[in-house]
Enzyme design. Structure first.
Site, PDB file in Angstrom:
ATOM      1  N   ALA A  89      92.445  18.151 -10.535  1.00 18.15           N
ATOM      2  CA  ALA A  89      93.079  18.224  -8.902  1.00 18.15           C
ATOM      3  C   ALA A  89      93.738  18.840  -9.202  1.00 18.15           C
ATOM      4  O   ALA A  89      94.826  18.563  -9.610  1.00 18.15           O
ATOM      5  CB  ALA A  89      93.020  16.283  -8.322  1.00 18.15           C
ATOM      6  N   GLU A 137      88.639  13.431 -16.232  1.00 20.69           N
ATOM      7  CA  GLU A 137      87.203  12.999 -15.374  1.00 20.69           C
ATOM      8  C   GLU A 137      85.444  14.025 -15.038  1.00 20.69           C
ATOM      9  O   GLU A 137      85.040  12.731 -15.069  1.00 20.69           O
ATOM     10  CB  GLU A 137      87.492  12.126 -13.877  1.00 20.69           C
ATOM     11  CG  GLU A 137      88.769  11.403 -14.142  1.00 20.69           C
ATOM     12  CD  GLU A 137      89.575  11.120 -12.528  1.00 20.69           C
ATOM     13  OE1 GLU A 137      90.099  11.635 -11.870  1.00 20.69           O
ATOM     14  OE2 GLU A 137      89.918  10.406 -12.213  1.00 20.69           O
ATOM     15  N   GLU A 157      97.718  11.324 -14.597  1.00 22.82           N
ATOM     16  CA  GLU A 157      98.542  11.171 -13.056  1.00 22.82           C
ATOM     17  C   GLU A 157      99.469  10.183 -12.530  1.00 22.82           C
ATOM     18  O   GLU A 157      99.694  10.147 -11.444  1.00 22.82           O
ATOM     19  CB  GLU A 157      97.080  10.216 -12.137  1.00 22.82           C
ATOM     20  CG  GLU A 157      95.732  11.374 -11.868  1.00 22.82           C
ATOM     21  CD  GLU A 157      94.775  10.805 -13.246  1.00 22.82           C
ATOM     22  OE1 GLU A 157      95.134  10.233 -14.814  1.00 22.82           O
ATOM     23  OE2 GLU A 157      93.826  11.691 -12.875  1.00 22.82           O
TER      24      GLU A 157
HETATM   25  N1  COA Z   1      97.256  21.709  -9.579  1.00 28.62           N
HETATM   26  C1  COA Z   1      97.521  22.874  -9.622  1.00 28.62           C
HETATM   27  N2  COA Z   1      98.035  23.675 -10.280  1.00 28.62           N
HETATM   28  C2  COA Z   1      97.500  23.350 -11.398  1.00 28.62           C
HETATM   29  C3  COA Z   1      97.293  22.248 -11.905  1.00 28.62           C
HETATM   30  C4  COA Z   1      97.144  21.125 -11.114  1.00 28.62           C
HETATM   31  N3  COA Z   1      96.600  20.500 -11.923  1.00 28.62           N
HETATM   32  N4  COA Z   1      97.762  22.675 -13.577  1.00 28.62           N
HETATM   33  C5  COA Z   1      98.352  23.741 -13.678  1.00 28.62           C
HETATM   34  N5  COA Z   1      97.999  23.926 -13.035  1.00 28.62           N
HETATM   35  C6  COA Z   1      98.973  25.852 -12.462  1.00 28.62           C
HETATM   36  C7  COA Z   1     100.075  25.838 -12.582  1.00 28.62           C
HETATM   37  O1  COA Z   1     101.524  25.060 -11.223  1.00 28.62           O
HETATM   38  C8  COA Z   1     100.857  27.149 -13.155  1.00 28.62           C
HETATM   39  O2  COA Z   1     100.621  28.035 -12.067  1.00 28.62           O
HETATM   40  P1  COA Z   1     101.255  29.392 -11.170  1.00 28.62           P
HETATM   41  O3  COA Z   1     101.426  30.468 -12.201  1.00 28.62           O
HETATM   42  O4  COA Z   1     101.362  29.724 -10.045  1.00 28.62           O
HETATM   43  O5  COA Z   1     102.722  28.396 -11.316  1.00 28.62           O
HETATM   44  C9  COA Z   1     100.031  27.430 -13.697  1.00 28.62           C
HETATM   45  O6  COA Z   1      98.343  26.843 -13.395  1.00 28.62           O
HETATM   46  C10 COA Z   1      99.264  27.350 -14.702  1.00 28.62           C
HETATM   47  O7  COA Z   1     100.546  25.912 -14.945  1.00 28.62           O
HETATM   48  P2  COA Z   1     101.646  25.827 -16.431  1.00 28.62           P
HETATM   49  O8  COA Z   1     102.154  24.778 -15.644  1.00 28.62           O
HETATM   50  O9  COA Z   1     102.864  27.093 -15.670  1.00 28.62           O
HETATM   51  O10 COA Z   1     100.679  25.906 -17.938  1.00 28.62           O
HETATM   52  P3  COA Z   1     101.714  25.246 -18.770  1.00 28.62           P
HETATM   53  O11 COA Z   1     100.378  25.517 -19.881  1.00 28.62           O
HETATM   54  O12 COA Z   1     103.059  25.367 -19.068  1.00 28.62           O
HETATM   55  O13 COA Z   1     101.373  23.454 -18.846  1.00 28.62           O
HETATM   56  C11 COA Z   1      99.491  21.985 -18.333  1.00 28.62           C
HETATM   57  C12 COA Z   1     100.369  23.413 -19.161  1.00 28.62           C
HETATM   58  C13 COA Z   1      98.299  21.664 -17.997  1.00 28.62           C
HETATM   59  C14 COA Z   1     100.336  20.921 -19.666  1.00 28.62           C
HETATM   60  C15 COA Z   1     100.154  21.395 -17.020  1.00 28.62           C
HETATM   61  O14 COA Z   1      99.941  23.263 -16.075  1.00 28.62           O
HETATM   62  C16 COA Z   1     100.111  20.435 -16.103  1.00 28.62           C
HETATM   63  O15 COA Z   1     100.891  19.275 -16.292  1.00 28.62           O
HETATM   64  N6  COA Z   1      99.284  20.407 -15.515  1.00 28.62           N
HETATM   65  C17 COA Z   1      99.009  19.287 -14.736  1.00 28.62           C
HETATM   66  C18 COA Z   1      98.456  18.251 -15.159  1.00 28.62           C
HETATM   67  C19 COA Z   1      98.237  16.687 -14.619  1.00 28.62           C
HETATM   68  O16 COA Z   1      99.082  16.303 -13.976  1.00 28.62           O
HETATM   69  N7  COA Z   1      97.286  16.796 -13.489  1.00 28.62           N
HETATM   70  C20 COA Z   1      96.588  15.558 -13.236  1.00 28.62           C
HETATM   71  C21 COA Z   1      96.539  16.019 -11.308  1.00 28.62           C
HETATM   72  S1  COA Z   1      95.453  14.489 -10.626  1.00 28.62           S
END
Ligand code: COA
Length: 279
Positions: A89, A137, A157
């Site tokens: 999300a 999901e 989460e």
């Molecule tokens: N919601 C909103 N934005 C998200 C996102 C999410 N779930 N997942 C990634 N992004 C965005 C980041 O904020 C970043 O945006 P920015 O460039 O404007 O700062 C962009 O996508 C790239 O993500 P980044 O974190 O820089 O990439 P990464 O390769 O370093 O890490 C992940 C990848 C997937 C490990 C990391 O993005 C992450 O942990 N995301 C969240 C996963 C999560 O908790 N999901 C459950 C949500 S309920």
């Protein structure tokens, strides 16, 4: 979740009601195209790792609610553009949830994913990269999951102070068993495609460059099978709605009212480690 109980799909197909489906569709967060009799739906927010925001959920709901879709196509593939399937999300939107609005946020996603699961033609997730949180999901709401060796699965989460809210607590347990599902959700760990395959979360694993072609080839094999039997398999497998989805949405909503949720989402957006207090 319940499938629509009618046989209109086959009646419509047999009289050739296959209007030009694609030409009527225009989406900002999805890239939708036809390959043979398969509809390929690509999540298209690669700069945000295809995080599921409101616009994308709206468009998925619109697409999967269209009664012409199962008339026109024999299978659907959902995949993601760029290095992610979907990273969950959209946390920027999620962070605005409160104890009052959180349950509705969860129910919204549950409803869209139930639409996908209840489609009477096979829906296959082709997962090339991150499938985290709502992304995992979404993959689980599809009938099958094919993954590239580069895919990464997780339900992180808990690290945001919440739980999976788009049906994940239910579908994960159904797919890999309760004990493994609970462990997966408690740790919030990321797992590889190979591990996901061993757990039963993923059906097949391919080299990244072969993922879409192999998934399309699988869909082509479905064309030779009797569509009524395919629909019956899906109805019989997914036809029972569960009250536990309501519990999931309620718990999700309650957590959105906590300090730990505010801390977890803020920490992600501020790119720092959260400090949880239990409040
Ligand atoms: N919601 C909103 N934005 C998200 C996102 C999410 N779930 N997942 C990634 N992004 C965005 C980041 O904020 C970043 O945006 P920015 O460039 O404007 O700062 C962009 O996508 C790239 O993500 P980044 O974190 O820089 O990439 P990464 O390769 O370093 O890490 C992940 C990848 C997937 C490990 C990391 O993005 C992450 O942990 N995301 C969240 C996963 C999560 O908790 N999901 C459950 C949500 S309920």
């Amino acid at each position: 979740m319940l499938l629509p109980q009618n046989s209109s799909i086959f009646a419509a197909r047999s009289i050739g009601r296959t209007a030009d489906f694609l030409s009527t569709m225009s989406y900002s967060t999805l890239d939708v195209r036809q390959v043979g009799s398969t509809l390929v739906v690509e999540l298209n927010r690669p700069e945000k790792l295809n995080a599921l925001n409101r616009a994308m959920l709206d468009e998925l709901e619109q697409l999967f609610s269209d009664a012409v879709l199962p008339v026109r196509y024999r299978a659907v593939i959902i995949t993601g553009k760029g290095k992610a399937f979907a990273a969950g999300a959209d946390i920027a939107e999620l962070a605005a949830c409160t104890g009052e609005t959180g349950a509705d946020f969860a129910r919204r996603g549950q409803r869209v994913f139930a639409r996908i699961e209840s489609l009477p033609i096979p829906v296959i997730a082709a997962v090339g990269g991150y499938a985290l949180g709502g992304g995992c999901e979404l993959a689980m709401a599809c009938h099958l999951r094919f993954a590239a060796t580069t895919a990464v699965f997780g339900q992180p989460e808990v690290k945001l102070g919440i739980i999976p809210g788009y049906g994940g607590t239910q579908r994960l347990a159904r797919l890999i068993g309760v004990a493994r599902a609970v462990e997966f959700m408690l740790t919030g760990e990321h797992i590889s495609a190979q591990r996901a395959y061993e757990l039963g979360l993923v059906n097949r694993v391919f080299e990244p460059e072969k993922l879409l072609d192999e998934t399309l080839a699988f869909c082509a094999t479905l064309e030779m099978l009797p569509p009524r039997a395919i629909e019956a398999i899906l109805r019989a497998t997914y036809g029972v709605a569960s009250a536990r989805y309501d519990i999931e949405a309620e718990q999700f909503g309650l957590l959105c009212g906590t300090d730990d949720f505010r801390e977890g989402t803020r920490a992600f957006l501020e790119k720092r480690t959260p400090t949880f207090t239990g409040r």
